[in-house]
Enzyme design. Sequence first.
Site, PDB file in Angstrom:
ATOM      1  N   GLU A 257       0.813  -1.211   0.000  1.00  0.00           N
ATOM      2  CA  GLU A 257       0.000   0.000   0.000  1.00  0.00           C
ATOM      3  C   GLU A 257       0.851   1.268   0.000  1.00  0.00           C
ATOM      4  O   GLU A 257       0.506   2.258  -0.634  1.00  0.00           O
ATOM      5  CB  GLU A 257      -0.933   0.000   1.222  1.00  0.00           C
ATOM      6  CG  GLU A 257      -1.673   1.309   1.400  1.00  0.00           C
ATOM      7  CD  GLU A 257      -3.164   1.130   1.580  1.00  0.00           C
ATOM      8  OE1 GLU A 257      -3.629  -0.013   1.502  1.00  0.00           O
ATOM      9  OE2 GLU A 257      -3.851   2.142   1.777  1.00  0.00           O
ATOM     10  N   ASP A 258       1.998   1.228   0.680  1.00  0.00           N
ATOM     11  CA  ASP A 258       2.739   2.465   0.919  1.00  0.00           C
ATOM     12  C   ASP A 258       4.059   2.589   0.168  1.00  0.00           C
ATOM     13  O   ASP A 258       4.728   3.606   0.260  1.00  0.00           O
ATOM     14  CB  ASP A 258       3.039   2.607   2.423  1.00  0.00           C
ATOM     15  CG  ASP A 258       1.799   2.951   3.220  1.00  0.00           C
ATOM     16  OD1 ASP A 258       0.803   3.334   2.578  1.00  0.00           O
ATOM     17  OD2 ASP A 258       1.827   2.828   4.449  1.00  0.00           O
TER      18      ASP A 258
END
Length: 498
Positions: A85-86
């Site tokens: 996600e990051d």
Amino acid sequence: MPYKDIIPTNPNIDDLMVQIKKYYREQDTEMVQLAYDFAEKAHRGQMRKSGEPYIIHPVATAMILAHMRIDPNIIVAALLHDVPEDTSVTLEEVEKNFGPDIAGMIKGITKLGKLKYRGVERYIENLRKMFVAMAEDIRVMIIKFADRVHNLSTLDSLPPKKRFRIALESLEIYAPIANRLGIGEFKSLLEDLSFPHVLPKEYLKTDAIRQTLVSQREVYLQNVMEVVKTELQNSGIKVINVHGREKTLYSLYRKIMSRGGWDNTEQIYDVVAIRIIVDNLADCYAALGIIHKLWRPLKGRIKDYISQPKPNGYQSLHTTVFCIDGQIVEFQIRDRSMHDEAEYGIAAHWHYDEKGSRLPSKDIFWAKELADIQKNILEKLSDIDELKVDFFKNRIFVFTPKGDVIDLPEDATPIDFAYSIHTDIGNQCNGAKINDQLVSLDTPLKSGDVIEVFTDKNRKGPSVDWLKHVKTHQAKSKIKEKLKTEKSKWLKIILPKK
Ligand code: MN
């Protein structure tokens, strides 16, 4: 145990490895190290809002789980949980390095996404996602709890409004779920870390009261513990441990409120209970007998949660007695396996031991439980006016034969199920089995059911009657659509061409 006693402020990989090496096998410690190296490289250069390097967050998340002696695969997934996600590293790369099981858990966490509050309706939608993810693989939720616990411990770096919202959500939604899953350790951590941000004044007041009540009885209870330990041992009972169990701050606060408020706090005698852990079930009852021989029990205060466990699986014997000098003391008696169950609940199924044994990740025994939890939460949220009634329709979770979760409204039928998989499967649906039993297509489904539908390629399409039995909007509109096209075909045949 208070959070600060478990996890250092900014834990690093050395702190984690010390914890890991205490319990885990060599190959597991190596895998954890590899996962750390992978995550550290991916997150390098990223900072948290607090200004610390990002990697501290996944390390702390993993450490909370390691402290609970959770299965090493879950710890590896925790270290990697924010990578897809990051960072620029994809889930496919994670899978290539760590395999499908770990990648599956991370996919579940990523699906849940970051908490972004954009109105109540979106919020309910997110909650539903959470329940589906939970039904798919409960390990995702275990990681989510640890993730949330660490985020709560670093809330101070967020703006006050956001801080309040995250803490309130943890208190009202996450902690009750942890409680229903029987994970007492997470329930306590989530509550006591959220409490000061939601009710700051009440938190300080409760803390002061606890300190007074605890210090008043410290010496006294120490003495009682010595006496009871000696008496039990003299009677031939193998005592594993006798310790004082302090009520968590939030549960003390709730007790104060339920007993009429701040003026009646002197009579709260269970701020510290004495917990006795013995070797086996028979000794639990034997120990209870010995305590009652020593001190007279209070009427109506003996609770046998062994023969009648709490709904979340909690087992113990509780009794409250007029103890030395007539002071009132509560005892809790349990054996080791009951103790593990009380602290770790459903997570105990992934409790690490030498055999490394564990349940399959896709098990459906909690699906009914889950629907219950969801109902409670939605009832709680029903006070919010802006919510549309539709969102409160209770949802059930059913499974395909392969174990995929399908989320449907209550009383949905195999026809709804078929349409939610594929329009063609719906249109050609010809029969169904629920849990291996042949059923009619209008049978209402229940959470936890495994559904298999049969199709017939020669089937012309849905029957008009189906419209009476379906609950989902999707099925209804697809059936109508299909009936309309069938009708127009038929009309074309009988009506003369213009
Ligand atoms: Mn996270």
